[in-house]
Design a protein around this motif. Structure first.
Motif, PDB file in Angstrom:
ATOM      1  N   ARG A   7      22.231  18.958  -7.058  1.00  0.00           N
ATOM      2  CA  ARG A   7      21.800  20.219  -6.459  1.00  0.00           C
ATOM      3  C   ARG A   7      22.970  21.180  -6.371  1.00  0.00           C
ATOM      4  O   ARG A   7      24.079  20.794  -6.021  1.00  0.00           O
ATOM      5  CB  ARG A   7      21.227  19.962  -5.067  1.00  0.00           C
ATOM      6  CG  ARG A   7      20.786  21.221  -4.389  1.00  0.00           C
ATOM      7  CD  ARG A   7      20.120  20.960  -3.080  1.00  0.00           C
ATOM      8  NE  ARG A   7      19.725  22.230  -2.488  1.00  0.00           N
ATOM      9  CZ  ARG A   7      19.007  22.334  -1.406  1.00  0.00           C
ATOM     10  NH1 ARG A   7      18.592  21.241  -0.782  1.00  0.00           N
ATOM     11  NH2 ARG A   7      18.695  23.511  -0.920  1.00  0.00           N
ATOM     12  N   ARG A   8      22.735  22.429  -6.660  1.00  0.00           N
ATOM     13  CA  ARG A   8      23.728  23.483  -6.491  1.00  0.00           C
ATOM     14  C   ARG A   8      23.367  24.253  -5.229  1.00  0.00           C
ATOM     15  O   ARG A   8      22.331  24.901  -5.164  1.00  0.00           O
ATOM     16  CB  ARG A   8      23.742  24.397  -7.713  1.00  0.00           C
ATOM     17  CG  ARG A   8      24.864  25.399  -7.657  1.00  0.00           C
ATOM     18  CD  ARG A   8      25.086  26.058  -9.005  1.00  0.00           C
ATOM     19  NE  ARG A   8      26.317  26.822  -8.949  1.00  0.00           N
ATOM     20  CZ  ARG A   8      26.495  27.973  -9.543  1.00  0.00           C
ATOM     21  NH1 ARG A   8      25.530  28.491 -10.289  1.00  0.00           N
ATOM     22  NH2 ARG A   8      27.642  28.608  -9.437  1.00  0.00           N
ATOM     23  N   TRP A   9      24.224  24.161  -4.215  1.00  0.00           N
ATOM     24  CA  TRP A   9      23.967  24.758  -2.910  1.00  0.00           C
ATOM     25  C   TRP A   9      24.398  26.215  -2.876  1.00  0.00           C
ATOM     26  O   TRP A   9      25.513  26.549  -3.251  1.00  0.00           O
ATOM     27  CB  TRP A   9      24.701  23.979  -1.832  1.00  0.00           C
ATOM     28  CG  TRP A   9      24.157  22.602  -1.623  1.00  0.00           C
ATOM     29  CD1 TRP A   9      24.405  21.495  -2.370  1.00  0.00           C
ATOM     30  CD2 TRP A   9      23.238  22.208  -0.618  1.00  0.00           C
ATOM     31  NE1 TRP A   9      23.707  20.421  -1.887  1.00  0.00           N
ATOM     32  CE2 TRP A   9      22.981  20.828  -0.804  1.00  0.00           C
ATOM     33  CE3 TRP A   9      22.614  22.865   0.436  1.00  0.00           C
ATOM     34  CZ2 TRP A   9      22.126  20.116   0.017  1.00  0.00           C
ATOM     35  CZ3 TRP A   9      21.763  22.155   1.263  1.00  0.00           C
ATOM     36  CH2 TRP A   9      21.520  20.794   1.046  1.00  0.00           C
ATOM     37  N   SER A  10      23.502  27.067  -2.397  1.00  0.00           N
ATOM     38  CA  SER A  10      23.810  28.487  -2.252  1.00  0.00           C
ATOM     39  C   SER A  10      24.179  28.770  -0.796  1.00  0.00           C
ATOM     40  O   SER A  10      23.995  27.921   0.088  1.00  0.00           O
ATOM     41  CB  SER A  10      22.605  29.349  -2.640  1.00  0.00           C
ATOM     42  OG  SER A  10      21.577  29.198  -1.671  1.00  0.00           O
ATOM     43  N   ASP A  13      21.134  28.332   1.268  1.00  0.00           N
ATOM     44  CA  ASP A  13      20.832  26.916   1.505  1.00  0.00           C
ATOM     45  C   ASP A  13      21.655  26.376   2.671  1.00  0.00           C
ATOM     46  O   ASP A  13      21.142  25.630   3.511  1.00  0.00           O
ATOM     47  CB  ASP A  13      21.138  26.065   0.263  1.00  0.00           C
ATOM     48  CG  ASP A  13      20.230  26.369  -0.914  1.00  0.00           C
ATOM     49  OD1 ASP A  13      19.087  26.817  -0.696  1.00  0.00           O
ATOM     50  OD2 ASP A  13      20.678  26.148  -2.062  1.00  0.00           O
ATOM     51  N   VAL A  14      22.921  26.743   2.708  1.00  0.00           N
ATOM     52  CA  VAL A  14      23.798  26.279   3.793  1.00  0.00           C
ATOM     53  C   VAL A  14      23.317  26.843   5.124  1.00  0.00           C
ATOM     54  O   VAL A  14      23.254  26.126   6.129  1.00  0.00           O
ATOM     55  CB  VAL A  14      25.272  26.653   3.520  1.00  0.00           C
ATOM     56  CG1 VAL A  14      26.157  26.315   4.713  1.00  0.00           C
ATOM     57  CG2 VAL A  14      25.778  25.949   2.267  1.00  0.00           C
ATOM     58  N   LEU A  17      20.522  24.879   6.878  1.00  0.00           N
ATOM     59  CA  LEU A  17      20.760  23.528   7.395  1.00  0.00           C
ATOM     60  C   LEU A  17      20.729  23.525   8.930  1.00  0.00           C
ATOM     61  O   LEU A  17      20.991  24.546   9.562  1.00  0.00           O
ATOM     62  CB  LEU A  17      22.100  22.992   6.879  1.00  0.00           C
ATOM     63  CG  LEU A  17      22.111  22.701   5.376  1.00  0.00           C
ATOM     64  CD1 LEU A  17      23.534  22.452   4.888  1.00  0.00           C
ATOM     65  CD2 LEU A  17      21.215  21.523   5.060  1.00  0.00           C
ATOM     66  N   TYR A  24      29.053  22.804   7.882  1.00  0.00           N
ATOM     67  CA  TYR A  24      28.537  22.804   6.517  1.00  0.00           C
ATOM     68  C   TYR A  24      29.164  23.959   5.753  1.00  0.00           C
ATOM     69  O   TYR A  24      29.143  25.105   6.210  1.00  0.00           O
ATOM     70  CB  TYR A  24      27.007  22.958   6.514  1.00  0.00           C
ATOM     71  CG  TYR A  24      26.287  21.784   7.112  1.00  0.00           C
ATOM     72  CD1 TYR A  24      26.119  20.607   6.380  1.00  0.00           C
ATOM     73  CD2 TYR A  24      25.780  21.835   8.399  1.00  0.00           C
ATOM     74  CE1 TYR A  24      25.457  19.515   6.928  1.00  0.00           C
ATOM     75  CE2 TYR A  24      25.119  20.758   8.952  1.00  0.00           C
ATOM     76  CZ  TYR A  24      24.957  19.600   8.209  1.00  0.00           C
ATOM     77  OH  TYR A  24      24.301  18.528   8.761  1.00  0.00           O
ATOM     78  N   ALA A  26      29.950  25.297   1.417  1.00  0.00           N
ATOM     79  CA  ALA A  26      29.678  25.081  -0.005  1.00  0.00           C
ATOM     80  C   ALA A  26      30.815  25.712  -0.791  1.00  0.00           C
ATOM     81  O   ALA A  26      31.239  26.827  -0.490  1.00  0.00           O
ATOM     82  CB  ALA A  26      28.350  25.703  -0.413  1.00  0.00           C
ATOM     83  N   LEU A  31      28.095  21.000  -1.714  1.00  0.00           N
ATOM     84  CA  LEU A  31      28.013  20.959  -0.255  1.00  0.00           C
ATOM     85  C   LEU A  31      29.132  20.093   0.314  1.00  0.00           C
ATOM     86  O   LEU A  31      29.353  18.969  -0.136  1.00  0.00           O
ATOM     87  CB  LEU A  31      26.656  20.391   0.189  1.00  0.00           C
ATOM     88  CG  LEU A  31      26.407  20.373   1.698  1.00  0.00           C
ATOM     89  CD1 LEU A  31      26.328  21.793   2.255  1.00  0.00           C
ATOM     90  CD2 LEU A  31      25.131  19.593   2.013  1.00  0.00           C
ATOM     91  N   TYR A  78      27.571  31.080  -4.115  1.00  0.00           N
ATOM     92  CA  TYR A  78      27.594  29.625  -4.018  1.00  0.00           C
ATOM     93  C   TYR A  78      28.834  29.096  -3.295  1.00  0.00           C
ATOM     94  O   TYR A  78      29.118  27.908  -3.359  1.00  0.00           O
ATOM     95  CB  TYR A  78      27.484  29.000  -5.415  1.00  0.00           C
ATOM     96  CG  TYR A  78      26.153  29.310  -6.048  1.00  0.00           C
ATOM     97  CD1 TYR A  78      25.027  28.552  -5.758  1.00  0.00           C
ATOM     98  CD2 TYR A  78      26.011  30.403  -6.901  1.00  0.00           C
ATOM     99  CE1 TYR A  78      23.794  28.859  -6.304  1.00  0.00           C
ATOM    100  CE2 TYR A  78      24.780  30.720  -7.452  1.00  0.00           C
ATOM    101  CZ  TYR A  78      23.670  29.947  -7.150  1.00  0.00           C
ATOM    102  OH  TYR A  78      22.452  30.250  -7.679  1.00  0.00           O
TER     103      TYR A  78
END
Length: 186
Positions: A7-10, A13-14, A17, A24, A26, A31, A78
């Protein structure tokens, strides 16, 4: 043939969480998760923040402001990091209140711990350098600071004092490390 996709965390996305006490971040879509820091970590950051903040309000006035984590630094869609201590250039009220994104820091300081040292050294430090940000890695156990300038292949190893000379500064900032090491003992 790969078994599964990574998975590529943006940044988004962070932000999605849970607020569970972990930090957290990225870096380039990877991550990074770290637990709450130890007291010695917080003490060192506090001592550094006090000295740096005092300089930024005195001889370094107009260079920027010193901030401590947790505070998000977004370098690209990212990459969201939370340096332990960092200096932003002068920012507007809109940035301070989160209505506009903050610019990249001028300086990022990370205090190494057993749970963060690998990521701080191998993921975050090179990313800061690519963004043109000076990075200090503070090794509390060894009582030294690795000073990485954006174009450095190797760090300057600082034991008693670490110096920062930002552009537009009339005078350099010198952080007295010996005092901090004395405060935390051997």
């Amino acid at each position: 043939m790969p078994i599964g996709e990574t998975r590529r965390w943006s940044v988004e996305d962070v932000w999605a969480l849970p607020d569970d006490g972990n930090r957290y971040e990225a870096v380039d879509g990877e991550l990074l998760v770290s637990p709450s820091p130890r007291y010695v970590h917080q003490h060192v950051i506090g001592a550094m923040h006090l000295q740096l903040g005092t300089w930024l309000r005195g001889p370094g006035k107009g260079i920027g402001i010193a901030l401590v984590a947790p505070a998000d630094v977004i370098l690209d869609p990212y990459t969201l990091v939370q340096p332990d201590l960092f200096v932003l250039p002068p920012v507007s009220k809109a940035v301070m209140f989160g209505q506009e994104p903050a610019p990249a820091p001028l300086l990022a300081i990370e205090v190494l711990s057993p749970t963060t040292a690998r990521n701080d050294r191998l993921k975050k430090r090179p990313r800061f350098q690519r963004a043109g940000i000076e990075c200090w890695l503070v090794d509390v156990e060894s009582h030294l600071v690795e000073r990485w300038t954006p174009d450095a292949d190797r760090p300057e190893i600082c034991v008693e004092t670490v110096t920062w000379a930002p552009e537009r500064a009339g005078a350099s900032f010198s952080l007295a490390l010996a005092e901090i090491w004395a405060e935390i003992g051997d």
